[in-house]
Scaffold this active site. Structure first.
Site, mmCIF file in Angstrom:
data_model
loop_
_atom_site.group_PDB
_atom_site.id
_atom_site.type_symbol
_atom_site.label_atom_id
_atom_site.label_comp_id
_atom_site.label_asym_id
_atom_site.label_seq_id
_atom_site.Cartn_x
_atom_site.Cartn_y
_atom_site.Cartn_z
ATOM 1 N N ASP A 156 9.153 2.830 -0.279
ATOM 2 C CA ASP A 156 8.124 3.478 0.521
ATOM 3 C C ASP A 156 8.368 3.080 1.974
ATOM 4 O O ASP A 156 8.013 1.984 2.403
ATOM 5 C CB ASP A 156 6.732 3.049 0.051
ATOM 6 N N LYS A 192 4.275 9.260 8.773
ATOM 7 C CA LYS A 192 4.061 8.691 10.098
ATOM 8 C C LYS A 192 5.056 9.190 11.157
ATOM 9 O O LYS A 192 4.883 10.292 11.655
ATOM 10 C CB LYS A 192 3.994 7.167 9.993
ATOM 11 N N TYR A 202 0.849 -1.185 0.000
ATOM 12 C CA TYR A 202 0.000 0.000 0.000
ATOM 13 C C TYR A 202 0.887 1.238 0.000
ATOM 14 O O TYR A 202 1.871 1.303 0.736
ATOM 15 C CB TYR A 202 -0.887 0.004 1.257
HETATM 16 C C1 LIG Z 1 0.357 4.798 5.812
HETATM 17 C C2 LIG Z 1 1.084 4.527 4.542
HETATM 18 C C3 LIG Z 1 0.980 5.361 3.426
HETATM 19 C C4 LIG Z 1 -0.001 6.500 3.355
HETATM 20 O O1 LIG Z 1 0.231 7.478 4.288
HETATM 21 P P1 LIG Z 1 -0.984 8.479 4.669
HETATM 22 O O2 LIG Z 1 -0.340 9.470 5.570
HETATM 23 O O3 LIG Z 1 -2.027 7.616 5.317
HETATM 24 O O4 LIG Z 1 -1.476 9.071 3.397
HETATM 25 C C5 LIG Z 1 1.805 5.131 2.350
HETATM 26 N N1 LIG Z 1 2.654 4.102 2.344
HETATM 27 C C6 LIG Z 1 2.766 3.255 3.379
HETATM 28 C C7 LIG Z 1 3.759 2.152 3.332
HETATM 29 C C8 LIG Z 1 1.958 3.423 4.500
HETATM 30 O O5 LIG Z 1 2.027 2.547 5.503
#
Ligand SMILES: *Cc1c(COP(=O)(O)O)cnc(C)c1O
Length: 445
Positions: free
Chosen positions: A255, A283, A160
């Site tokens: 990511d 995060k 994701y």
């Molecule tokens: C949480 C997450 C996102 C998206 O971040 P948001 O701040 O919720 O838009 C993208 N990539 C990874 C791996 C994530 O865990």
């Protein structure tokens, strides 16, 4: 909601009061917010339960609108590595807020956080701050397309990267396949440029590069996957990706929105000694406030406006409150003993849960990296999305509801990781393990 301070609150079993306030608030919320929430997983749909309306958090605990308290293993889905309402973060935020919450102008704070990030993750020579992980991934993809002059991207089933259109695509099988939109509203032409490979399956990546020569801009991957439950990269997978990307003129994007400053101060790229071309963060670097960032090679990042032509902007980008919470968090995390503590807590939880599963004769597969952990309701080790989806989600739902009744707030989906924070005590973990033993036994009976 008045009440006793949460910190040091003794944790007792079977004292759940009602959920009637949460039920009432949920009913009201559904009138004004689609599904009553602002992010789907919060609705507890996958686990057939009533979402608890949270009124307060402190350390490892949260309290709901009915006065029930829980040991929290969601921790805002990762940002709260220090726990809720950490004193130093709250103080730094109070101080910063008193000086103004946003200027839409440059502040020195942004450079300070950027410098800390570049030092921690040396592959990041320059950084651009945005307001979410979604924006970070979306912008990194735009930049990769501009840099390479190519349109296609390769992503992995089960990974994701936020909800931007071109990344809301998953083949859903380990087989390499043309992207099919995962959501109505994502156009077929957008999905067509997203190629989906199998996690831990280098051959599927090789086939895509061979099938679409000279047209792939980037490979984007969660270096440790944490959005299909926690799945480790197989030995040689990440270095293989880097080789394949280079050989085919594509960029490698890590990511690390979850893994950055979580699995190590320098993220998964430090653990696996890989230097991706671009990295996405979010995060933890916002310390619990909305933030995201992307960065990487200087020659690529210099294409971002205004130093280059790739447009990307944000009214609240580099917001002084978010950046202050981020700086304060990273200053605390800079102490290397922190990651040892998180590892020890994770190990204690994993060992305890494994013993509980064994006692209950329940075959479980537990995956963990430091303070990230998933209990898969499957006897087999989970290595990709196909395997993850074979888990027994109905039994997971029973586990989740049982734990919640015992005061343990586990992530409300089989396909998420649980997050430990520095605030989780050995006592919290032992209470959790005891609850799990009881719940797993109930499920088996
Ligand atoms: C949480 C997450 C996102 C998206 O971040 P948001 O701040 O919720 O838009 C993208 N990539 C990874 C791996 C994530 O865990």
């Amino acid at each position: 909601m008045p009440g006793k301070p949460l910190h040091g609150l003794p944790h007792r079993y079977n004292e759940m009061r009602t959920t009637k306030n949460s039920e009432r608030l949920f009913k009201l919320a559904r009138r004004y917010l689609p599904g009553g929430v602002d992010s789907p997983v919060r609705a507890f749909g996958a686990v057939e339960s009533i979402p608890r309306f949270i009124v307060e958090g402190n350390g490892s605990k949260i309290r709901d609108a009915d006065g029930n308290s829980y040991i929290d293993y969601v921790c805002s889905w990762g940002p709260l590595i220090l726990g809720h309402a950490e004193r130093r973060i709250v103080e730094a935020l109070r101080h910063a807020a008193g000086k103004g919450t946003s200027f839409g102008a440059v502040t020195e704070l942004e450079t300070r956080l950027a410098a800390m990030i570049c030092k921690a993750l040396p592959s990041m020579e320059m950084v651009r701050f945005v307001s979410s992980g979604t924006e970070a991934a979306m912008s990194a993809i735009r930049l990769a397309r501009a840099f390479t002059g190519r349109d296609r991207i390769i992503k992995f089933a089960g990974c994701y990267h936020g909800h931007c259109d071109s990344l809301l695509v998953s083949g859903g099988s380990g087989m390499a396949t043309l992207g099919i939109p995962d959501s109505p509203g994502v156009t077929a032409s957008t999905a067509r440029d997203t190629l989906v490979a199998g996690y831990n399956d280098l051959d599927s990546v090789r086939r895509l590069f061979a099938g679409y020569p000279d047209s792939v801009a980037a490979v984007i991957v969660e270096p440790i996957a944490a959005n299909m439950g926690l799945v480790h990269p197989a030995s040689g997978f990440l270095s293989g990706l880097q080789r394949l990307a280079r050989a085919n003129g594509a960029l490698l994007i890590f990511d690390e929105v979850i893994t950055g400053f979580r699995v190590a101060y320098g993220g998964a790229q430090q653990l696996y000694k890989i230097r991706p071309d671009l990295t996405c963060l979010g995060k933890i670097i916002g310390g619990g406030l909305p933030v995201g960032a992307y960065g990487g090679r200087r020659d690529i990042m210099q294409m971002v406006a205004p130093s280059g032509k790739v447009y990307q902007a944000g009214t609240l980008s580099g917001n002084p409150l978010a950046v202050t919470a981020g700086i304060t968090t990273l200053e605390i995390l800079r102490d290397p003993s922190i990651y040892k503590q998180l590892e020890d807590k994770g190990d204690l939880l994993q060992e305890g849960l494994a013993a509980s599963a064994c006692d209950a004769c329940m075959p479980l597969s537990i995956a963990r990296q430091g303070s990230l952990l998933t209990v898969f309701f499957s006897a087999q080790a989970i290595t990709d999305y196909t395997a993850a989806r074979s888990c027994d989600t109905a039994v997971f739902g029973r586990f989740f509801r049982g734990m919640l009744e015992q005061g343990i707030y586990w992530p409300p989906s089989q396909f998420e990781a649980a997050f430990l924070s520095l605030a989780h005590s050995r006592q919290d973990i032992s209470v959790t393990v005891k609850a799990a033993r009881q719940v797993l036994k109930q499920i088996q009976d």
